[in-house]
Design a protein around this motif. Structure first.
Motif, PDB file in Angstrom:
ATOM      1  N   PHE A  77       0.841  -1.194   0.000  1.00 13.29           N
ATOM      2  CA  PHE A  77       0.000   0.000   0.000  1.00 13.29           C
ATOM      3  C   PHE A  77       0.877   1.245   0.000  1.00 13.29           C
ATOM      4  O   PHE A  77       1.957   1.246   0.601  1.00 13.29           O
ATOM      5  N   PRO A  78       0.408   2.310  -0.629  1.00 10.64           N
ATOM      6  CA  PRO A  78       1.165   3.560  -0.614  1.00 10.64           C
ATOM      7  C   PRO A  78       0.901   4.329   0.688  1.00 10.64           C
ATOM      8  O   PRO A  78      -0.129   4.110   1.337  1.00 10.64           O
ATOM      9  N   PRO A  79       1.791   5.225   1.067  1.00  9.18           N
ATOM     10  CA  PRO A  79       1.600   5.961   2.322  1.00  9.18           C
ATOM     11  C   PRO A  79       0.364   6.869   2.302  1.00  9.18           C
ATOM     12  O   PRO A  79      -0.190   7.174   3.358  1.00  9.18           O
ATOM     13  N   GLY A  85      -2.535  -2.139   8.796  1.00  7.66           N
ATOM     14  CA  GLY A  85      -1.255  -2.573   9.335  1.00  7.66           C
ATOM     15  C   GLY A  85      -0.064  -1.973   8.613  1.00  7.66           C
ATOM     16  O   GLY A  85       1.036  -2.525   8.671  1.00  7.66           O
ATOM     17  N   PHE A  86      -0.254  -0.839   7.950  1.00  3.10           N
ATOM     18  CA  PHE A  86       0.829  -0.201   7.201  1.00  3.10           C
ATOM     19  C   PHE A  86       1.940   0.232   8.158  1.00  3.10           C
ATOM     20  O   PHE A  86       1.682   0.859   9.179  1.00  3.10           O
ATOM     21  N   VAL A  87       3.184  -0.116   7.799  1.00  2.03           N
ATOM     22  CA  VAL A  87       4.332   0.337   8.594  1.00  2.03           C
ATOM     23  C   VAL A  87       5.333   1.123   7.765  1.00  2.03           C
ATOM     24  O   VAL A  87       6.012   1.993   8.293  1.00  2.03           O
ATOM     25  N   ALA A  88       5.442   0.829   6.472  1.00  2.00           N
ATOM     26  CA  ALA A  88       6.399   1.530   5.620  1.00  2.00           C
ATOM     27  C   ALA A  88       6.168   1.140   4.166  1.00  2.00           C
ATOM     28  O   ALA A  88       5.636   0.066   3.874  1.00  2.00           O
ATOM     29  N   VAL A  89       6.616   2.003   3.286  1.00  2.00           N
ATOM     30  CA  VAL A  89       6.583   1.692   1.858  1.00  2.00           C
ATOM     31  C   VAL A  89       7.441   0.449   1.632  1.00  2.00           C
ATOM     32  O   VAL A  89       8.521   0.308   2.218  1.00  2.00           O
ATOM     33  N   GLY A  90       6.949  -0.466   0.828  1.00  2.00           N
ATOM     34  CA  GLY A  90       7.701  -1.662   0.493  1.00  2.00           C
ATOM     35  C   GLY A  90       7.544  -2.816   1.460  1.00  2.00           C
ATOM     36  O   GLY A  90       8.148  -3.872   1.262  1.00  2.00           O
ATOM     37  N   VAL A  91       6.748  -2.634   2.510  1.00  2.00           N
ATOM     38  CA  VAL A  91       6.489  -3.726   3.463  1.00  2.00           C
ATOM     39  C   VAL A  91       5.074  -4.237   3.193  1.00  2.00           C
ATOM     40  O   VAL A  91       4.104  -3.534   3.459  1.00  2.00           O
ATOM     41  N   PRO A  92       4.957  -5.440   2.646  1.00  2.82           N
ATOM     42  CA  PRO A  92       3.622  -5.969   2.355  1.00  2.82           C
ATOM     43  C   PRO A  92       2.815  -6.201   3.633  1.00  2.82           C
ATOM     44  O   PRO A  92       3.353  -6.611   4.659  1.00  2.82           O
ATOM     45  N   GLU A  93       1.531  -5.929   3.517  1.00  2.00           N
ATOM     46  CA  GLU A  93       0.607  -6.179   4.622  1.00  2.00           C
ATOM     47  C   GLU A  93      -0.173  -7.454   4.325  1.00  2.00           C
ATOM     48  O   GLU A  93      -0.649  -7.654   3.214  1.00  2.00           O
ATOM     49  N   SER A 130      -2.372  -6.203  10.808  1.00  2.00           N
ATOM     50  CA  SER A 130      -3.129  -5.625  11.910  1.00  2.00           C
ATOM     51  C   SER A 130      -4.078  -6.693  12.415  1.00  2.00           C
ATOM     52  O   SER A 130      -4.720  -7.377  11.621  1.00  2.00           O
ATOM     53  N   VAL A 131      -4.162  -6.834  13.734  1.00  2.00           N
ATOM     54  CA  VAL A 131      -5.028  -7.850  14.319  1.00  2.00           C
ATOM     55  C   VAL A 131      -5.577  -7.340  15.655  1.00  2.00           C
ATOM     56  O   VAL A 131      -4.867  -6.678  16.411  1.00  2.00           O
ATOM     57  N   GLU A 132      -6.833  -7.625  15.888  1.00  2.00           N
ATOM     58  CA  GLU A 132      -7.417  -7.290  17.180  1.00  2.00           C
ATOM     59  C   GLU A 132      -6.804  -8.211  18.238  1.00  2.00           C
ATOM     60  O   GLU A 132      -6.616  -9.403  18.006  1.00  2.00           O
ATOM     61  N   ARG A 133      -6.490  -7.632  19.393  1.00  2.00           N
ATOM     62  CA  ARG A 133      -5.830  -8.423  20.441  1.00  2.00           C
ATOM     63  C   ARG A 133      -6.692  -9.584  20.926  1.00  2.00           C
ATOM     64  O   ARG A 133      -6.161 -10.612  21.344  1.00  2.00           O
ATOM     65  N   SER A 154      -7.892  -1.440  20.543  1.00  2.00           N
ATOM     66  CA  SER A 154      -8.181  -2.878  20.665  1.00  2.00           C
ATOM     67  C   SER A 154      -7.375  -3.735  19.699  1.00  2.00           C
ATOM     68  O   SER A 154      -7.535  -4.954  19.677  1.00  2.00           O
ATOM     69  N   SER A 155      -6.509  -3.125  18.898  1.00  2.00           N
ATOM     70  CA  SER A 155      -5.757  -3.894  17.905  1.00  2.00           C
ATOM     71  C   SER A 155      -4.282  -3.527  17.933  1.00  2.00           C
ATOM     72  O   SER A 155      -3.895  -2.489  18.450  1.00  2.00           O
ATOM     73  N   ASP A 156      -3.500  -4.421  17.362  1.00  2.00           N
ATOM     74  CA  ASP A 156      -2.056  -4.224  17.269  1.00  2.00           C
ATOM     75  C   ASP A 156      -1.626  -4.272  15.811  1.00  2.00           C
ATOM     76  O   ASP A 156      -2.161  -5.057  15.024  1.00  2.00           O
ATOM     77  N   THR A 157      -0.648  -3.463  15.472  1.00  2.00           N
ATOM     78  CA  THR A 157       0.069  -3.590  14.223  1.00  2.00           C
ATOM     79  C   THR A 157       1.308  -4.395  14.554  1.00  2.00           C
ATOM     80  O   THR A 157       2.049  -4.062  15.495  1.00  2.00           O
ATOM     81  N   MET A 158       1.506  -5.475  13.800  1.00  2.00           N
ATOM     82  CA  MET A 158       2.599  -6.396  14.077  1.00  2.00           C
ATOM     83  C   MET A 158       3.490  -6.534  12.856  1.00  2.00           C
ATOM     84  O   MET A 158       3.011  -6.409  11.725  1.00  2.00           O
ATOM     85  N   VAL A 159       4.765  -6.815  13.100  1.00  2.00           N
ATOM     86  CA  VAL A 159       5.744  -6.957  12.025  1.00  2.00           C
ATOM     87  C   VAL A 159       6.585  -8.210  12.276  1.00  2.00           C
ATOM     88  O   VAL A 159       6.957  -8.489  13.415  1.00  2.00           O
ATOM     89  N   ALA A 160       6.871  -8.909  11.207  1.00  2.00           N
ATOM     90  CA  ALA A 160       7.822 -10.020  11.238  1.00  2.00           C
ATOM     91  C   ALA A 160       9.011  -9.635  10.376  1.00  2.00           C
ATOM     92  O   ALA A 160       8.837  -9.135   9.263  1.00  2.00           O
TER      93      ALA A 160
END
Length: 163
Positions: A77-79, A85-93, A130-133, A154-160
């Motif tokens: 997704f673009p900024p 769950g967007f964290v940065a350009v080039g990181v697939p969600e 992005s996932v609800e806790r 109620s949700s978290d953005t998570m990264v691997a």
């Protein structure tokens, strides 16, 4: 229930992936919404609209009869139009959905592992979601190495980080 296999998603899987997007959105049956309400929401439909555009990748789980039972896919997704769950350009969600009768049988984990391999092969170094806790999938993501980088009400953005 029997066994399952994982295969790469194709453009022909778009409708089924829409079904899995609805399943993911309706993880809490006490708050379930009709398919049309979910897919008419542009904040949700962006995860599947136009599948398979450049950069999209995914996996589908099929049962022993070849019937799709779950899917996981990544999308960039673009900024200026980020996903939840967007964290940065080039990181697939990621989006992950499994038919309710097939949950808790290892399908979600197998799909996550498959999508991780696809992301590595495509040159990505991280994946986000992005996932609800309260969602049972939250534990799956933690067990697969996803860490919380941002928390909402109620949700978290998570990264691997892919190794």
């Amino acid at each position: 229930m029997g066994g399952f296999e994982i295969r790469n998603a194709t453009p022909a899987d778009a409708r089924f992936m829409g079904d899995m997007l609805v399943e993911a959105a309706n993880w809490n049956v006490t708050r379930a919404r009709p398919r049309v309400a979910i897919l008419d929401d542009p904040n949700v439909s962006r995860y599947i609209a136009g599948w398979r555009r450049p950069g999209d990748f995914g996996s589908v789980a099929i049962d022993s009869h070849g019937i799709p039972i779950g899917a996981c896919w990544g999308r960039l997704f673009p900024p200026n139009a980020p996903g939840y769950g967007f964290v940065a350009v080039g990181v697939p969600e990621l989006t992950l959905g499994v038919n309710p009768q097939w949950r808790a049988q290892g399908i979600g984990r197998a799909l996550l592992k498959a999508i991780t391999r696809q992301a590595r092969a495509a040159g990505h170094s991280r994946l986000s979601l992005s996932v609800e806790r309260a969602n049972f999938a939250h534990r799956l993501y933690v067990s697969e190495g996803y860490i919380t980088v941002e928390s909402g009400e109620s949700s978290d953005t998570m990264v691997a980080t892919l190794r």
